[in-house]
Design an enzyme around this catalytic site. Structure first.
Site, PDB file in Angstrom:
ATOM      1  N   ASP A   1      -0.176  -0.168  -5.200  1.00 11.40           N
ATOM      2  CA  ASP A   1      -1.354   0.429  -5.855  1.00 11.40           C
ATOM      3  C   ASP A   1      -1.063   1.812  -6.414  1.00 11.40           C
ATOM      4  O   ASP A   1      -1.711   2.252  -7.358  1.00 11.40           O
ATOM      5  CB  ASP A   1      -2.567   0.457  -4.925  1.00 11.40           C
ATOM      6  CG  ASP A   1      -2.280   1.038  -3.542  1.00 11.40           C
ATOM      7  OD1 ASP A   1      -1.124   1.442  -3.271  1.00 11.40           O
ATOM      8  OD2 ASP A   1      -3.218   1.074  -2.719  1.00 11.40           O
ATOM      9  N   HIS A   2      -0.084   2.512  -5.881  1.00  8.45           N
ATOM     10  CA  HIS A   2       0.332   3.837  -6.372  1.00  8.45           C
ATOM     11  C   HIS A   2       1.495   4.315  -5.528  1.00  8.45           C
ATOM     12  O   HIS A   2       1.911   3.632  -4.583  1.00  8.45           O
ATOM     13  CB  HIS A   2      -0.822   4.859  -6.299  1.00  8.45           C
ATOM     14  CG  HIS A   2      -1.583   4.790  -5.015  1.00  8.45           C
ATOM     15  ND1 HIS A   2      -1.054   5.186  -3.815  1.00  8.45           N
ATOM     16  CD2 HIS A   2      -2.830   4.334  -4.747  1.00  8.45           C
ATOM     17  CE1 HIS A   2      -1.946   4.993  -2.853  1.00  8.45           C
ATOM     18  NE2 HIS A   2      -3.026   4.459  -3.394  1.00  8.45           N
TER      19      HIS A   2
ATOM     20  N   HIS B   1      -9.592  -3.086  -2.026  1.00 11.23           N
ATOM     21  CA  HIS B   1      -9.865  -2.105  -0.977  1.00 11.23           C
ATOM     22  C   HIS B   1     -11.140  -2.528  -0.261  1.00 11.23           C
ATOM     23  O   HIS B   1     -12.140  -2.857  -0.905  1.00 11.23           O
ATOM     24  CB  HIS B   1     -10.037  -0.701  -1.579  1.00 11.23           C
ATOM     25  CG  HIS B   1     -10.067   0.368  -0.535  1.00 11.23           C
ATOM     26  ND1 HIS B   1      -8.923   0.943  -0.018  1.00 11.23           N
ATOM     27  CD2 HIS B   1     -11.095   0.964   0.117  1.00 11.23           C
ATOM     28  CE1 HIS B   1      -9.237   1.841   0.879  1.00 11.23           C
ATOM     29  NE2 HIS B   1     -10.551   1.873   0.993  1.00 11.23           N
TER      30      HIS B   1
ATOM     31  N   ASP C   1       0.825  -1.198   0.000  1.00 13.28           N
ATOM     32  CA  ASP C   1       0.000   0.000   0.000  1.00 13.28           C
ATOM     33  C   ASP C   1       0.871   1.264   0.000  1.00 13.28           C
ATOM     34  O   ASP C   1       1.745   1.421   0.865  1.00 13.28           O
ATOM     35  CB  ASP C   1      -0.884   0.003   1.259  1.00 13.28           C
ATOM     36  CG  ASP C   1      -2.253   0.607   1.030  1.00 13.28           C
ATOM     37  OD1 ASP C   1      -2.445   1.230  -0.030  1.00 13.28           O
ATOM     38  OD2 ASP C   1      -3.123   0.456   1.894  1.00 13.28           O
ATOM     39  N   ASP C   2       0.666   2.139  -0.981  1.00 12.14           N
ATOM     40  CA  ASP C   2       1.305   3.470  -1.006  1.00 12.14           C
ATOM     41  C   ASP C   2       2.828   3.412  -1.160  1.00 12.14           C
ATOM     42  O   ASP C   2       3.530   4.325  -0.702  1.00 12.14           O
ATOM     43  CB  ASP C   2       0.977   4.271   0.264  1.00 12.14           C
ATOM     44  CG  ASP C   2      -0.467   4.737   0.315  1.00 12.14           C
ATOM     45  OD1 ASP C   2      -1.306   4.179  -0.413  1.00 12.14           O
ATOM     46  OD2 ASP C   2      -0.771   5.652   1.090  1.00 12.14           O
TER      47      ASP C   2
ATOM     48  N   CYS D   1      -6.378   4.400  -3.601  1.00 15.36           N
ATOM     49  CA  CYS D   1      -6.404   2.952  -3.354  1.00 15.36           C
ATOM     50  C   CYS D   1      -7.465   2.190  -4.131  1.00 15.36           C
ATOM     51  O   CYS D   1      -7.150   1.315  -4.940  1.00 15.36           O
ATOM     52  CB  CYS D   1      -6.580   2.702  -1.864  1.00 15.36           C
ATOM     53  SG  CYS D   1      -5.289   3.434  -0.836  1.00 15.36           S
TER      54      CYS D   1
END
Length: 599
Positions: free
Chosen positions: A381-382, A185, A92-93, A131
């Site tokens: 995810d990014h 998510h 995540d992130d 997300c």
């Protein structure tokens, strides 16, 4: 058509059946009875009652037994002995602040070790830097304009189309599919069920300690507990004496052990929470990053030529207790330099903590002698801005928000098959002195997209690559909008695909293009600029990233018709990567309808 009842009460929604015309969830023997499913989901939706690892594994054993008992009768699977297992790790992130991507500060020895055996994509981009839209996009192989998910508030099977997912496709081809941690998510965007029962052979697992992530568990200088952004903890003192990513690793390892004796291939997705905010991690990882060694972002000021619509005011950061105490002005108020360093310190420490969990998981793959038969893919995810352009968090079209790590370990293709007794992934302690620099695997500089994950995983596993989507494709359950990346892999005996004439991805790096987009409620930053609800979206920023430049145009958008009006240009951005890698000098001429830059 509707494939779920998202308006129903949670208890009712948990027990829905597929309406006529929707894809069947799979053989009845693969999934428990609707009564037991309903009961499990009711428990699962209350985080405090999530099944403990032992209970989940007992349940898993029962379900797995039913899979074996019924596999002779099912006509759905076409698996064969020797099929590659898949371990998909979603962080995540996570921006590419990793040693294998050239970061000299961050300690990530276990991911670096994975990269040394992998094909490493240096310019992989998410399709929307938030997300739920990003995860739904790459797990369905469709872009946000097709999933029609730009926020967190709809389920694609109801709102857009009954699109197949990556794990669903593997499940329908005979794999046991399992989810641990944050893969989809949670919430409405995955039907409060992580897209069960479509995507998973067994109920997804969520760590019981997730429910404490945003509560007051951070000890402040005043001795009181706060809901802070910066939250290094003594794990022994937190509720349950553990953290979500630790629990997820433990569960994933136990699932691997359960699958080891099986002749049936598995698809295991493991989603790690950190470095997502709050930065709640074991405090010892701070020692890896003394504050005096933490530099500021190279471009911490808001660029003079940045259109206001392109700026994200990082409102979720501002809501944390320790950030509120700084009394920052909105939207551009700069964070004090000493606190900037603390944010960056905690982000990097969270990355190293997460790296140790990845290391434990991959070491278990070795221990169980599964590394020679398991493909391992790691991505995010990014990205996440760490002060660049005066911004924090994601919520933009800049590289720092859209660029992600992406690596594929494929036994016998990206690395030689391990010999008997050889360990590919021995655990590496990030606190130990660096004995040798790990060489990353073969790098790929071409811009690629996360939406390519679906066809690439399918092809590498020897499954039929889903066909390109027609336009429109809302009525098509199985197709893909991303280009397969199979051409980058040495390919003995693996199905490839013919080049798509329209895609333009097969002519070298200067023909490769990655698309991203981000919605805004207004032309200037406001309270909901980062995460506007669908009904509030007025402007959409469409962004093109090539090897040479990033070009973004912000245009009017109708959220009721899901239509962008490219004759209604609100602003534009153009950055040349070679001379402006930080994307700080906007050379867009500002004229509406200006010519598109060409090579």
């Amino acid at each position: 058509r509707s494939c779920a009842r998202t308006g129903a009460e949670p208890e009712q929604r948990a027990a829905w059946r597929s309406p006529p015309g929707c894809a069947a969830p799979g053989p009845a023997a693969v999934w428990p009875s609707h009564r037991s499913l309903s009961s499990w989901l009711r428990r699962g939706r209350a985080e405090a009652e999530m099944p403990l690892p032992g209970q989940g594994l007992l349940w898993f054993g029962v379900v797995l037994g039913s899979i074996y008992a019924s596999r002779e009768a099912t006509t759905q699977g076409n698996w064969t002995t020797g099929a590659l297992n898949v371990l998909l790790i979603i962080v995540d992130d996570l921006r590419p602040s990793l040693g294998c991507y050239g970061d000299k500060l961050v300690r990530s020895p276990n991911i670096d070790q994975l990269a040394s055996h992998s094909l490493l994509f240096h310019n992989a981009f998410a399709q929307q830097a938030v997300c739920a839209p990003s995860r739904v996009s790459f797990l369905t192989g469709r872009r946000p304009d097709t999933t029609r998910l730009y926020d967190f508030n709809s389920y694609w099977r109801v709102h857009a189309g009954n699109f197949s997912t990556v794990p669903q496709y593997f499940k329908e081809n005979g794999y046991v599919t399992m989810s641990v941690g944050k893969v989809f998510h949670p919430g409405i965007s995955s039907n409060h069920s992580d897209d069960s029962p479509y995507s998973w052979s067994v109920p997804p697992y969520h760590p019981s300690s997730e429910k404490y992530e945003n509560t007051k568990t951070c000890r402040g200088p005043d001795g009181e507990l706060h809901a802070n952004l910066l939250c290094p903890v003594d794990v022994a003192d937190v509720p349950e004496g553990t953290l979500p990513d630790i629990q997820s690793t433990e569960q994933a390892i136990q699932l691997l052990a359960k699958m080891k004796p099986s002749a049936q291939p598995f698809f295991l997705a493991v989603g790690y929470h950190k470095p997502h905010i709050p930065f709640r991690y074991p405090k010892e990882f701070q020692k890896l990053y003394p504050l005096e060694n933490i530099p500021l972002a190279p471009d911490p000021q808001v660029p003079a030529g940045l259109p206001p619509v392109a700026y994200n005011p990082w409102m979720d950061i501002r809501q944390r207790d320790d950030v509120q105490a700084l009394n920052l002005s909105v939207p551009y108020g700069p964070v004090p330099e000493d606190f900037q360093r603390k944010i960056r310190q905690s982000y990097f420490a969270s990355v190293s903590y997460m790296d140790t969990e990845v290391g434990r998981l991959l070491s278990a793959l070795d221990d169980l002698q599964l590394a020679a038969g398991t493909m391992v893919v790691l991505t995010s995810d990014h990205g996440w801005a760490l002060g660049e352009h005066g911004e924090w968090a994601k919520y933009s079209n800049f590289d720092v928000s859209t660029r992600v790590p992406l690596m594929f370990y494929v036994p016998g293709r990206t690395a030689p098959l391990p010999e008997a007794g050889q360990r590919l992934f021995p655990y590496v302690d990030p606190f130990a002195p660096i004995s040798e620099v790990m060489e990353p695997g073969r790098p790929v500089p071409d811009p690629v997209e996360l939406v390519a994950l679906f066809p690439t995983l399918a092809g590498l596993a020897g499954l039929r690559v889903p066909p390109p989507c027609p336009v429109p494709s809302f009525h098509v359950e199985l197709c893909r909008e991303g280009q397969s990346l199979l051409k980058y892999f040495p390919s003995p005996g693996v199905e490839d695909e013919p080049p798509d004439v329209e895609g333009g991805h097969f002519g070298g790096p200067r023909e490769s293009i990655a698309y991203s987009q981000y919605p805004r409620p207004a032309d200037s930053p406001q309270w909901n600029s980062d995460k506007p609800s669908l009904k509030d979206i007025k402007v959409m920023g469409y962004s093109i990233r090539t090897i040479d430049y990033r070009y973004t145009v912000w245009v009017g958008f109708d959220p009721h018709e899901f239509l962008a009006n490219f004759s209604d240009v609100h602003a534009g951005e153009l950055y040349f990567v070679g001379s402006d890698p930080g994307q700080d000098h906007n050379v867009y001429n500002g004229s509406q309808g200006g010519s598109f830059p060409r090579h």
